[in-house]
Scaffold this active site. Structure first.
Site, PDB file in Angstrom:
ATOM      1  N   PHE A  97     -19.856  14.366 -25.142  1.00 59.57           N
ATOM      2  CA  PHE A  97     -19.531  13.498 -26.284  1.00 59.57           C
ATOM      3  C   PHE A  97     -19.436  12.029 -25.890  1.00 59.57           C
ATOM      4  O   PHE A  97     -19.676  11.147 -26.708  1.00 59.57           O
ATOM      5  CB  PHE A  97     -18.226  13.947 -26.957  1.00 59.57           C
ATOM      6  CG  PHE A  97     -17.054  14.006 -26.014  1.00 59.57           C
ATOM      7  CD1 PHE A  97     -16.847  15.129 -25.225  1.00 59.57           C
ATOM      8  CD2 PHE A  97     -16.176  12.944 -25.907  1.00 59.57           C
ATOM      9  CE1 PHE A  97     -15.774  15.183 -24.335  1.00 59.57           C
ATOM     10  CE2 PHE A  97     -15.098  12.995 -25.033  1.00 59.57           C
ATOM     11  CZ  PHE A  97     -14.900  14.106 -24.234  1.00 59.57           C
TER      12      PHE A  97
ATOM     13  N   TYR B 104       0.845  -1.207   0.000  1.00 60.68           N
ATOM     14  CA  TYR B 104       0.000   0.000   0.000  1.00 60.68           C
ATOM     15  C   TYR B 104       0.873   1.246   0.000  1.00 60.68           C
ATOM     16  O   TYR B 104       0.579   2.224  -0.688  1.00 60.68           O
ATOM     17  CB  TYR B 104      -0.933   0.010   1.211  1.00 60.68           C
ATOM     18  CG  TYR B 104      -1.935   1.150   1.141  1.00 60.68           C
ATOM     19  CD1 TYR B 104      -3.166   0.960   0.520  1.00 60.68           C
ATOM     20  CD2 TYR B 104      -1.638   2.406   1.659  1.00 60.68           C
ATOM     21  CE1 TYR B 104      -4.078   1.998   0.415  1.00 60.68           C
ATOM     22  CE2 TYR B 104      -2.535   3.448   1.558  1.00 60.68           C
ATOM     23  CZ  TYR B 104      -3.760   3.246   0.939  1.00 60.68           C
ATOM     24  OH  TYR B 104      -4.647   4.278   0.833  1.00 60.68           O
TER      25      TYR B 104
ATOM     26  N   PHE C 207      -8.296  21.041 -24.439  1.00 62.51           N
ATOM     27  CA  PHE C 207      -8.620  19.612 -24.492  1.00 62.51           C
ATOM     28  C   PHE C 207      -9.803  19.397 -23.549  1.00 62.51           C
ATOM     29  O   PHE C 207      -9.914  20.063 -22.522  1.00 62.51           O
ATOM     30  CB  PHE C 207      -7.429  18.712 -24.132  1.00 62.51           C
ATOM     31  CG  PHE C 207      -7.817  17.266 -24.284  1.00 62.51           C
ATOM     32  CD1 PHE C 207      -8.003  16.729 -25.556  1.00 62.51           C
ATOM     33  CD2 PHE C 207      -8.096  16.477 -23.193  1.00 62.51           C
ATOM     34  CE1 PHE C 207      -8.454  15.423 -25.719  1.00 62.51           C
ATOM     35  CE2 PHE C 207      -8.538  15.163 -23.345  1.00 62.51           C
ATOM     36  CZ  PHE C 207      -8.715  14.641 -24.615  1.00 62.51           C
ATOM     37  N   THR C 208     -10.660  18.458 -23.895  1.00 64.79           N
ATOM     38  CA  THR C 208     -11.943  18.271 -23.207  1.00 64.79           C
ATOM     39  C   THR C 208     -11.810  18.179 -21.683  1.00 64.79           C
ATOM     40  O   THR C 208     -12.348  19.017 -20.951  1.00 64.79           O
ATOM     41  CB  THR C 208     -12.640  17.001 -23.739  1.00 64.79           C
ATOM     42  OG1 THR C 208     -11.710  15.907 -23.644  1.00 64.79           O
ATOM     43  CG2 THR C 208     -13.052  17.173 -25.203  1.00 64.79           C
TER      44      THR C 208
ATOM     45  N   ARG D 246     -14.653  14.792 -33.138  1.00 64.79           N
ATOM     46  CA  ARG D 246     -13.906  15.884 -32.513  1.00 64.79           C
ATOM     47  C   ARG D 246     -14.388  17.178 -33.174  1.00 64.79           C
ATOM     48  O   ARG D 246     -13.701  17.807 -33.950  1.00 64.79           O
ATOM     49  CB  ARG D 246     -12.397  15.721 -32.705  1.00 64.79           C
ATOM     50  CG  ARG D 246     -11.798  14.527 -31.990  1.00 64.79           C
ATOM     51  CD  ARG D 246     -11.456  14.707 -30.521  1.00 64.79           C
ATOM     52  NE  ARG D 246     -12.507  14.531 -29.563  1.00 64.79           N
ATOM     53  CZ  ARG D 246     -12.304  14.164 -28.299  1.00 64.79           C
ATOM     54  NH1 ARG D 246     -11.103  13.884 -27.843  1.00 64.79           N
ATOM     55  NH2 ARG D 246     -13.305  14.090 -27.448  1.00 64.79           N
TER      56      ARG D 246
ATOM     57  N   LYS E  91      -0.832   7.227 -23.293  1.00 61.33           N
ATOM     58  CA  LYS E  91      -0.404   7.514 -24.671  1.00 61.33           C
ATOM     59  C   LYS E  91       1.096   7.222 -24.814  1.00 61.33           C
ATOM     60  O   LYS E  91       1.482   6.083 -24.970  1.00 61.33           O
ATOM     61  CB  LYS E  91      -0.714   8.978 -25.027  1.00 61.33           C
ATOM     62  CG  LYS E  91      -2.200   9.234 -25.310  1.00 61.33           C
ATOM     63  CD  LYS E  91      -3.013   9.353 -24.070  1.00 61.33           C
ATOM     64  CE  LYS E  91      -4.356   9.985 -24.301  1.00 61.33           C
ATOM     65  NZ  LYS E  91      -5.159  10.039 -23.064  1.00 61.33           N
TER      66      LYS E  91
ATOM     67  N   ASP F 174       1.073  19.939 -20.815  1.00 64.17           N
ATOM     68  CA  ASP F 174       0.347  18.682 -20.974  1.00 64.17           C
ATOM     69  C   ASP F 174       1.292  17.786 -21.771  1.00 64.17           C
ATOM     70  O   ASP F 174       1.422  17.917 -22.985  1.00 64.17           O
ATOM     71  CB  ASP F 174      -0.984  18.892 -21.697  1.00 64.17           C
ATOM     72  CG  ASP F 174      -1.755  17.573 -21.810  1.00 64.17           C
ATOM     73  OD1 ASP F 174      -1.121  16.500 -21.718  1.00 64.17           O
ATOM     74  OD2 ASP F 174      -2.987  17.613 -21.988  1.00 64.17           O
TER      75      ASP F 174
END
Ligand code: F0G
Length: 470
Positions: free
Chosen positions: A462, A85, A137-138, A395, A271, A228
């Site tokens: 979306f 943990y 970005f969303t 998009r 990614k 980002d």
């Protein structure tokens, strides 16, 4: 004696192709469906590709997020999970890898990118603040607005032009940034949100020169920069390829220099890091670190796992090393480009130049007969699925959501349908199949009549919105 047949079909003498720098060790069968099955599936999914069952999908280009194939080394690393943990050995491995390749001091693991966005937004933003960024970005904008900020798009105008061949369409417009500082005051801007590459602009890179210039400008005003870094290694490859002075530098060196122009970063490890889950927040700011480390235990988990299992952190640490291998990155971006080249030969409209992770089809150019309220990008994603079982993502106006104050739709200039290429998953033959399906939909474009939205969720609509055929 017969003349030997020389296989040079379609090839120029002296040509040398690239190939993937790996071979396949395990396969996952794909299922094909009939047109009737797809008609039923997409109707049940409310013409929203997010609501399809993946079992009904043939080639899944919904996203490059969490869809990578891990390497044998990463899978071996999964066996080394220390599931304590607190104080997992894998956390310290991950921390060291992020410090080495990204150069930041303090690291907080999160379950994925938006977990890090939440921690950063809550720690740095006060109600009434303003956050400028190179296109929204969303999830990123959602967390900024949720914490009380107003987002401002300060990307260069070329980014909104699908035909512009600008090599760094992700660049920040310094004039727009200066104008915002003059208007609202530097003390109302907690940080500039700098994305590399810029997803919503078509996976377009930002140049080193621009990052440096943004750093110089913001430093004068005491404004921080948070990167980002979700696809920053892909961005580094574009810098190596396109920016003077970087051709001979390694991706490692370019990435480190790029990150040095920021105070920290949010990361979706799903990614660039070649893993299926995970993310992190990094910062050089001790005060912000302490605040975020306090919050992480509320939202994610203890600060040495942040929502990831020990084995996930190990796979991520290994994925970071693999991601900066230039042969890997050449084939990654080369595959996206291969698809783009085919579509280009056939005159299909899409965002140029081809970006890092996807082809973004220009749905306005596909369907000039549709208004934005008839959801051209959503329609094209549904048509592609119907044609071949390929899954793409909207998009455009649906992803853009509504203005929090006026309640009107945000109306982005770009109305795009994204064909996102997972890393190390599909072959060149799959790309051929995709290109042929896109071409077929393009030939059929005049018959298409668009969609009506019949269900609209309040947040990030979306993902779950539903539509009917007009
Ligand atoms: N930033 C960028 C640039 C992204 O592309 C994403 C996710 C995130 C942040 C959020 O990260 O999903 O791990 O919480 N993009 C995915 C996509 C969902 O399909 O483009 P997350």
């Amino acid at each position: 004696m017969s003349t030997p047949i020389i296989h040079t079909m379609g090839q120029q003498a002296g040509r040398r192709s690239w190939a993937e720098p790996y071979k396949i060790k395990m396969v996952e069968p794909l299922r094909t469906t009939t047109r009737e099955e797809r008609e039923r599936a997409i109707k049940e999914a409310g013409y929203n590709t997010f609501l399809l069952h993946s079992a009904d999908v043939y080639i899944d280009l919904l996203t490059d997020s969490g869809t990578s194939a891990m390497s044998d080394r990463q899978w071996a690393g999964m066996m080394l999970g220390d599931e304590a943990y607190a104080g997992s050995a894998n956390y310290y491995r991950l921390e060291a890898a992020i410090q080495k390749y990204y150069g930041y001091k303090y690291i907080i693991p999160t379950h994925q990118g938006r977990g890090a966005e939440n921690l950063l937004s809550q720690s740095a933003i006060k109600p009434g603040d303003h956050v400028p960024g190179n296109m929204y970005f969303t999830t990123t904008r959602f967390h900024q607005e949720h914490a009380g900020a107003t987002f401002h798009d300060i990307i260069i105008d070329d980014a909104h032009d699908t035909a512009s061949a600008h090599p760094f369409k992700g660049d920040i417009d310094l004039g727009k940034l200066q104008a915002l500082i003059d208007k609202v005051g530097a003390d109302k801007i907690p940080y500039v949100c700098m994305a590399a590459t810029v997803n919503m602009a078509g996976g377009q890179p930002i140049s080193m020169a621009n990052a440096r210039a943004v750093r110089e400008l913001t430093a004068k005003h005491g404004i921080k920069i948070y990167l980002d870094a979700t696809r920053a290694v892909e961005n580094a490859y574009f810098i190596k390829e396109r920016e003077a002075g970087y051709a001979d530098q390694s991706l490692e060196a370019i990435l480190l220099e790029f990150c040095s122009y920021s105070d920290g970063a949010t990361m979706s490890g799903k990614k660039d890091h070649l893993v299926n889950i995970g993310g992190w927040l990094a910062t050089n700011d001790q005060e912000l670190f302490e605040e975020a480390r306090n919050l992480v235990v509320v939202y994610e988990g203890l600060h040495t796992y942040g929502g990831m299992a020990g084995r996930d952190m190990e796979a991520m640490a290994i994925g970071i090393e693999e991601s900066v291998n230039v042969d890997y990155m050449r084939s990654r971006i080369g595959q996206v480009r291969y698809l783009g080249d085919l579509l280009d030969q056939w005159g299909i409209p899409f965002v140029k130049p081809v970006g890092g992770h996807a082809i973004f089809l220009d749905a306005r150019a596909f369907y000039p007969q549709l208004t934005q309220d008839q959801f051209p990008s959503q329609t094209l994603a549904a048509e592609l699925y119907l044609d071949s079982g390929i899954r793409a993502m909207e998009r455009g106006i649906v992803s853009a959501g509504r203005n929090q104050v006026t309640g009107d739709h945000h109306r982005p200039k770009l109305e795009l349908t994204r064909l996102t290429i997972p890393r190390r998953v599909y072959t060149q033959a799959h790309m051929d199949v995709v290109a042929e399906s896109v071409q077929h939909c393009y030939e059929q474009r005049a018959k298409v009549t668009g969609l009506n939205m019949v269900y609209e969720p309040k947040y990030l609509r979306f993902f779950q919105a539903r539509f009917e055929r007009r």
